[in-house]
Design a protein around this motif. Structure first.
Motif, PDB file in Angstrom:
ATOM      1  N   ARG A  55       0.979  -1.174  -0.045  1.00  0.00           N
ATOM      2  CA  ARG A  55      -0.158   0.016   0.030  1.00  0.00           C
ATOM      3  C   ARG A  55       0.812   1.285  -0.100  1.00  0.00           C
ATOM      4  O   ARG A  55       0.382   2.370  -0.544  1.00  0.00           O
ATOM      5  N   PHE A  56       1.940   1.355   0.466  1.00  0.00           N
ATOM      6  CA  PHE A  56       2.853   2.462   0.967  1.00  0.00           C
ATOM      7  C   PHE A  56       3.947   2.306  -0.081  1.00  0.00           C
ATOM      8  O   PHE A  56       4.590   1.102  -0.188  1.00  0.00           O
ATOM      9  N   THR A  57       4.654   3.176  -0.631  1.00  0.00           N
ATOM     10  CA  THR A  57       5.941   3.252  -1.494  1.00  0.00           C
ATOM     11  C   THR A  57       6.673   4.423  -1.198  1.00  0.00           C
ATOM     12  O   THR A  57       6.090   5.330  -1.128  1.00  0.00           O
ATOM     13  N   ILE A  58       7.974   4.219  -0.627  1.00  0.00           N
ATOM     14  CA  ILE A  58       8.937   5.168  -0.362  1.00  0.00           C
ATOM     15  C   ILE A  58       9.889   5.279  -1.597  1.00  0.00           C
ATOM     16  O   ILE A  58      10.364   4.284  -2.087  1.00  0.00           O
ATOM     17  N   SER A  59      10.251   6.693  -1.746  1.00  0.00           N
ATOM     18  CA  SER A  59      11.270   6.841  -2.648  1.00  0.00           C
ATOM     19  C   SER A  59      11.904   8.191  -2.448  1.00  0.00           C
ATOM     20  O   SER A  59      11.572   8.959  -1.658  1.00  0.00           O
ATOM     21  N   SER A  60      13.067   8.197  -3.068  1.00  0.00           N
ATOM     22  CA  SER A  60      13.967   9.729  -3.085  1.00  0.00           C
ATOM     23  C   SER A  60      13.882  10.444  -4.371  1.00  0.00           C
ATOM     24  O   SER A  60      13.898  10.074  -5.346  1.00  0.00           O
ATOM     25  N   ASP A  61      13.440  11.776  -4.174  1.00  0.00           N
ATOM     26  CA  ASP A  61      13.599  12.621  -5.140  1.00  0.00           C
ATOM     27  C   ASP A  61      14.881  13.489  -4.811  1.00  0.00           C
ATOM     28  O   ASP A  61      14.983  14.567  -4.099  1.00  0.00           O
ATOM     29  N   ILE A  62      15.833  13.012  -5.452  1.00  0.00           N
ATOM     30  CA  ILE A  62      17.355  14.002  -5.316  1.00  0.00           C
ATOM     31  C   ILE A  62      17.393  15.258  -5.667  1.00  0.00           C
ATOM     32  O   ILE A  62      17.780  16.031  -4.902  1.00  0.00           O
ATOM     33  N   ALA A  63      16.387  15.643  -6.668  1.00  0.00           N
ATOM     34  CA  ALA A  63      16.692  16.941  -7.156  1.00  0.00           C
ATOM     35  C   ALA A  63      15.975  17.823  -5.946  1.00  0.00           C
ATOM     36  O   ALA A  63      16.379  19.035  -6.215  1.00  0.00           O
ATOM     37  N   LYS A  64      14.829  17.430  -5.345  1.00  0.00           N
ATOM     38  CA  LYS A  64      14.256  18.064  -4.275  1.00  0.00           C
ATOM     39  C   LYS A  64      14.911  17.997  -2.793  1.00  0.00           C
ATOM     40  O   LYS A  64      14.406  18.574  -1.896  1.00  0.00           O
ATOM     41  N   ASN A  65      15.931  17.019  -2.739  1.00  0.00           N
ATOM     42  CA  ASN A  65      16.557  16.457  -1.409  1.00  0.00           C
ATOM     43  C   ASN A  65      15.310  16.344  -0.570  1.00  0.00           C
ATOM     44  O   ASN A  65      15.128  16.706   0.451  1.00  0.00           O
ATOM     45  N   THR A  66      14.379  15.404  -1.016  1.00  0.00           N
ATOM     46  CA  THR A  66      13.148  14.968  -0.169  1.00  0.00           C
ATOM     47  C   THR A  66      13.063  13.197  -0.369  1.00  0.00           C
ATOM     48  O   THR A  66      13.296  12.792  -1.325  1.00  0.00           O
ATOM     49  N   VAL A  67      12.641  12.754   0.583  1.00  0.00           N
ATOM     50  CA  VAL A  67      11.979  11.400   0.642  1.00  0.00           C
ATOM     51  C   VAL A  67      10.588  11.553   0.590  1.00  0.00           C
ATOM     52  O   VAL A  67      10.106  12.050   1.608  1.00  0.00           O
ATOM     53  N   VAL A  68      10.030  10.629  -0.186  1.00  0.00           N
ATOM     54  CA  VAL A  68       8.723  10.745  -0.208  1.00  0.00           C
ATOM     55  C   VAL A  68       7.777   9.627   0.016  1.00  0.00           C
ATOM     56  O   VAL A  68       8.551   8.313  -0.208  1.00  0.00           O
ATOM     57  N   LEU A  69       6.775   9.651   0.941  1.00  0.00           N
ATOM     58  CA  LEU A  69       5.966   8.150   1.154  1.00  0.00           C
ATOM     59  C   LEU A  69       4.584   8.322   0.596  1.00  0.00           C
ATOM     60  O   LEU A  69       3.969   9.285   0.927  1.00  0.00           O
ATOM     61  N   GLN A  70       4.308   7.579  -0.493  1.00  0.00           N
ATOM     62  CA  GLN A  70       3.090   7.451  -1.088  1.00  0.00           C
ATOM     63  C   GLN A  70       2.401   6.477  -0.477  1.00  0.00           C
ATOM     64  O   GLN A  70       2.636   5.456  -0.197  1.00  0.00           O
ATOM     65  N   MET A  71       1.279   6.926   0.176  1.00  0.00           N
ATOM     66  CA  MET A  71       0.242   6.125   0.900  1.00  0.00           C
ATOM     67  C   MET A  71      -1.049   5.880   0.036  1.00  0.00           C
ATOM     68  O   MET A  71      -1.861   6.852  -0.029  1.00  0.00           O
ATOM     69  N   ASN A  72      -1.359   4.607  -0.106  1.00  0.00           N
ATOM     70  CA  ASN A  72      -2.286   4.447  -0.923  1.00  0.00           C
ATOM     71  C   ASN A  72      -3.310   3.416  -0.144  1.00  0.00           C
ATOM     72  O   ASN A  72      -2.929   2.754   0.729  1.00  0.00           O
ATOM     73  N   SER A  73      -4.820   3.226  -0.434  1.00  0.00           N
ATOM     74  CA  SER A  73      -5.581   2.435   0.187  1.00  0.00           C
ATOM     75  C   SER A  73      -5.674   2.553   1.623  1.00  0.00           C
ATOM     76  O   SER A  73      -5.332   1.734   2.303  1.00  0.00           O
ATOM     77  N   LEU A  74      -5.448   3.794   2.028  1.00  0.00           N
ATOM     78  CA  LEU A  74      -5.601   4.083   3.567  1.00  0.00           C
ATOM     79  C   LEU A  74      -6.607   3.555   4.403  1.00  0.00           C
ATOM     80  O   LEU A  74      -7.777   3.522   3.950  1.00  0.00           O
ATOM     81  N   LYS A  75      -6.157   3.146   5.685  1.00  0.00           N
ATOM     82  CA  LYS A  75      -7.141   2.707   6.373  1.00  0.00           C
ATOM     83  C   LYS A  75      -7.271   3.280   7.710  1.00  0.00           C
ATOM     84  O   LYS A  75      -6.094   4.194   7.903  1.00  0.00           O
ATOM     85  N   PRO A  76      -8.377   3.248   8.653  1.00  0.00           N
ATOM     86  CA  PRO A  76      -8.421   4.030   9.667  1.00  0.00           C
ATOM     87  C   PRO A  76      -7.276   4.076  10.847  1.00  0.00           C
ATOM     88  O   PRO A  76      -6.823   4.602  11.476  1.00  0.00           O
ATOM     89  N   GLU A  77      -6.660   2.580  10.624  1.00  0.00           N
ATOM     90  CA  GLU A  77      -5.819   2.333  11.558  1.00  0.00           C
ATOM     91  C   GLU A  77      -4.205   2.910  11.107  1.00  0.00           C
ATOM     92  O   GLU A  77      -3.273   2.622  11.651  1.00  0.00           O
ATOM     93  N   ASP A  78      -4.311   3.519  10.064  1.00  0.00           N
ATOM     94  CA  ASP A  78      -3.330   4.121   9.424  1.00  0.00           C
ATOM     95  C   ASP A  78      -3.209   5.496  10.191  1.00  0.00           C
ATOM     96  O   ASP A  78      -2.344   6.213  10.058  1.00  0.00           O
ATOM     97  N   THR A  79      -4.144   6.137  10.912  1.00  0.00           N
ATOM     98  CA  THR A  79      -4.285   7.414  11.654  1.00  0.00           C
ATOM     99  C   THR A  79      -3.059   7.360  12.542  1.00  0.00           C
ATOM    100  O   THR A  79      -2.963   6.513  13.664  1.00  0.00           O
ATOM    101  N   ALA A  80      -2.255   8.441  12.578  1.00  0.00           N
ATOM    102  CA  ALA A  80      -1.086   8.473  13.492  1.00  0.00           C
ATOM    103  C   ALA A  80      -0.274   9.961  13.002  1.00  0.00           C
ATOM    104  O   ALA A  80      -0.778  10.579  12.051  1.00  0.00           O
ATOM    105  N   VAL A  81       0.555  10.354  13.895  1.00  0.00           N
ATOM    106  CA  VAL A  81       1.346  11.406  13.589  1.00  0.00           C
ATOM    107  C   VAL A  81       2.727  10.911  12.667  1.00  0.00           C
ATOM    108  O   VAL A  81       3.267   9.845  13.542  1.00  0.00           O
ATOM    109  N   TYR A  82       2.975  11.031  11.678  1.00  0.00           N
ATOM    110  CA  TYR A  82       4.131  10.428  10.979  1.00  0.00           C
ATOM    111  C   TYR A  82       5.408  11.307  10.835  1.00  0.00           C
ATOM    112  O   TYR A  82       5.419  12.639  10.767  1.00  0.00           O
ATOM    113  N   TYR A  83       6.645  10.758  11.399  1.00  0.00           N
ATOM    114  CA  TYR A  83       7.728  11.407  11.533  1.00  0.00           C
ATOM    115  C   TYR A  83       8.844  10.776  10.464  1.00  0.00           C
ATOM    116  O   TYR A  83       8.829   9.369  10.199  1.00  0.00           O
ATOM    117  N   CYS A  84       9.745  11.611  10.139  1.00  0.00           N
ATOM    118  CA  CYS A  84      10.931  11.033   9.358  1.00  0.00           C
ATOM    119  C   CYS A  84      12.231  11.023  10.100  1.00  0.00           C
ATOM    120  O   CYS A  84      12.094  12.006  10.827  1.00  0.00           O
TER     121      CYS A  84
END
Length: 129
Positions: A67-96
């Motif tokens: 459901r989730f995919t992590i990737s790096s965007d080197i040009a933006k110096n960013t790590v992205v977490l794409q979250m699909n098919s989200l469920k109520p149990e995914d509710t939380a504060v997310y940290y990197c």
């Protein structure tokens, strides 16, 4: 000084998607192992996913695999977490965070006993109808 800033959280209905970003300042994220973690109210923080800076390998917690995919965007110096098919149990504060020690260049690990640092301030994800 290594600093991380998360963004992209919000309120989404079950089955929806969100894209979280972890932006780095003061260092290049693709040189280090970067992880995403989450903490729900009344629960301990848990690892969600990580990406290894040097070799590019990824790791996912069982509840988010497929459901989730992590990737790096080197040009933006960013790590992205794409979250699909989200469920109520995914509710939380997310940290990197950055895996410690900083010189470690092996596969990342979000399991217990691994040290992480330079935590961001977090971004709230709420999955609710």
């Amino acid at each position: 000084q290594l600093q991380l800033v998360e963004s992209g959280g919000g309120l989404v209905q079950p089955g929806g998607s969100l894209r979280l970003s972890c932006a780095g300042s003061g260092f290049k994220l693709d040189y280090y192992n970067i992880g995403w973690f989450r903490q729900a109210p009344g629960k301990e923080r848990e690892g969600v996913s990580c990406i290894s800076g040097i070799e590019g390998s990824t790791n996912y917690a069982d509840p988010v695999k497929g459901r989730f995919t992590i990737s790096s965007d080197i040009a933006k110096n960013t790590v992205v977490l794409q979250m699909n098919s989200l469920k109520p149990e995914d509710t939380a504060v997310y940290y990197c965070a950055v895996e410690q020690p900083l010189w470690f260049s092996g596969p990342c690990d979000i399991g217990p006993g691994v040290d992480w640092g330079s935590w961001g301030q977090g971004t709230q994800v709420t999955v609710s109808s």
